[in-house]
Design a protein around this motif. Structure first.
Motif, PDB file in Angstrom:
ATOM      1  N   GLY A  24      54.523  65.320  78.343  1.00  0.00           N
ATOM      2  CA  GLY A  24      55.551  64.500  78.984  1.00  0.00           C
ATOM      3  C   GLY A  24      55.157  63.031  79.047  1.00  0.00           C
ATOM      4  N   ARG A  25      53.902  62.765  79.392  1.00  0.00           N
ATOM      5  CA  ARG A  25      53.418  61.374  79.424  1.00  0.00           C
ATOM      6  C   ARG A  25      53.468  60.752  78.039  1.00  0.00           C
ATOM      7  NH1 ARG A  25      48.640  63.190  82.865  1.00  0.00           N
ATOM      8  NH2 ARG A  25      49.487  63.059  84.963  1.00  0.00           N
ATOM      9  N   ALA A  27      55.458  61.613  75.557  1.00  0.00           N
ATOM     10  CA  ALA A  27      56.867  61.396  75.204  1.00  0.00           C
ATOM     11  C   ALA A  27      57.405  60.157  75.906  1.00  0.00           C
ATOM     12  CB  ALA A  27      57.697  62.626  75.557  1.00  0.00           C
ATOM     13  N   LEU A  28      57.034  59.968  77.169  1.00  0.00           N
ATOM     14  CA  LEU A  28      57.467  58.792  77.923  1.00  0.00           C
ATOM     15  C   LEU A  28      56.893  57.516  77.307  1.00  0.00           C
ATOM     16  CD1 LEU A  28      59.043  57.824  80.380  1.00  0.00           C
ATOM     17  CD2 LEU A  28      56.986  58.137  81.738  1.00  0.00           C
ATOM     18  N   ARG A  29      55.633  57.542  76.915  1.00  0.00           N
ATOM     19  CA  ARG A  29      55.003  56.391  76.270  1.00  0.00           C
ATOM     20  C   ARG A  29      55.691  56.063  74.947  1.00  0.00           C
ATOM     21  NH1 ARG A  29      51.322  54.655  72.790  1.00  0.00           N
ATOM     22  NH2 ARG A  29      50.760  56.605  71.824  1.00  0.00           N
ATOM     23  N   SER A  31      58.752  56.816  74.133  1.00  0.00           N
ATOM     24  CA  SER A  31      60.090  56.316  74.453  1.00  0.00           C
ATOM     25  C   SER A  31      60.031  54.841  74.852  1.00  0.00           C
ATOM     26  CB  SER A  31      60.706  57.143  75.575  1.00  0.00           C
ATOM     27  OG  SER A  31      61.961  56.631  75.941  1.00  0.00           O
ATOM     28  N   ALA A  32      59.036  54.468  75.654  1.00  0.00           N
ATOM     29  CA  ALA A  32      58.875  53.074  76.074  1.00  0.00           C
ATOM     30  C   ALA A  32      58.580  52.184  74.864  1.00  0.00           C
ATOM     31  CB  ALA A  32      57.769  52.951  77.116  1.00  0.00           C
ATOM     32  N   THR A  35      61.841  51.776  72.889  1.00  0.00           N
ATOM     33  CA  THR A  35      62.739  50.840  73.570  1.00  0.00           C
ATOM     34  C   THR A  35      62.264  49.405  73.381  1.00  0.00           C
ATOM     35  OG1 THR A  35      63.339  52.512  75.201  1.00  0.00           O
ATOM     36  CG2 THR A  35      63.735  50.214  75.815  1.00  0.00           C
TER      37      THR A  35
END
Length: 168
Positions: A24-25, A27-29, A31-32, A35
């Motif tokens: 999850g971390r 994937a979040l990284r 995604s950031a 973006t």
């Protein structure tokens, strides 16, 4: 006599949860980063400010348009990018907006003057929106330098005047 007590427990579930958190971390990284890549490749300047008017983000186009590197403006009041008239009134406008909720520029596109790092004043098109994120209000400014558009409009108007004069 020596005694030993051993306990065993199945930690399979805990290990699965740990792996899910790591995934999850990551994937979040990702995604950031995705973006940020989008924001850094947009033609228009994208600047975000907090409720106090302090710049929180400044994309590559903003650097190109204003001449500041992001590290020079992040944490500073956005009024540093404004021409004198708007600079003098910005903080009072922000406070009025926070006190009353009245939004004179949010959700609208307007033309105004801005100021580059070198002090040059130039025309921009500004669209401001806002989002609430984690209980905090963030304002997003989408900015386009319209210097060339204005020059082209002036040149067209001049040609039109010349044609009117010739036709008389």
């Amino acid at each position: 006599v020596r005694e030993m007590i051993c306990t065993f427990g199945d930690i399979t579930r805990r290990k699965h949860v740990e792996l899910e958190l790591i995934a999850g971390r990551e994937a979040l990284r990702e995604s950031a980063l995705h973006t940020q890549a989008i924001l850094d490749n947009v033609v228009d300047a994208v600047i975000t400010i907090n409720r106090d008017g302090l710049i929180e983000s400044f994309n590559r186009a903003a650097t190109s348009i204003f001449g500041y590197r992001s590290v020079e403006v992040i944490g500073h009041n956005v009024s540093v990018l404004m021409a004198d008239h708007d600079r003098r009134h910005h903080d009072a406008y922000m406070q009025h907006h926070l006190d009353t909720g009245e939004a004179r520029v949010i959700g609208k596109v307007r033309e105004m003057q801005a100021r580059r790092k070198d002090g040059q004043v130039f025309p921009i098109s500004l669209a401001v929106s806002r989002i609430a994120h984690l209980g905090q209000m963030t304002y997003i400014g989408l900015i386009r330098d319209i210097t060339e558009r204005n020059r082209a409009a002036e040149a067209l108007e001049e040609k039109s005047r010349q044609l009117r004069t010739l036709s008389r």
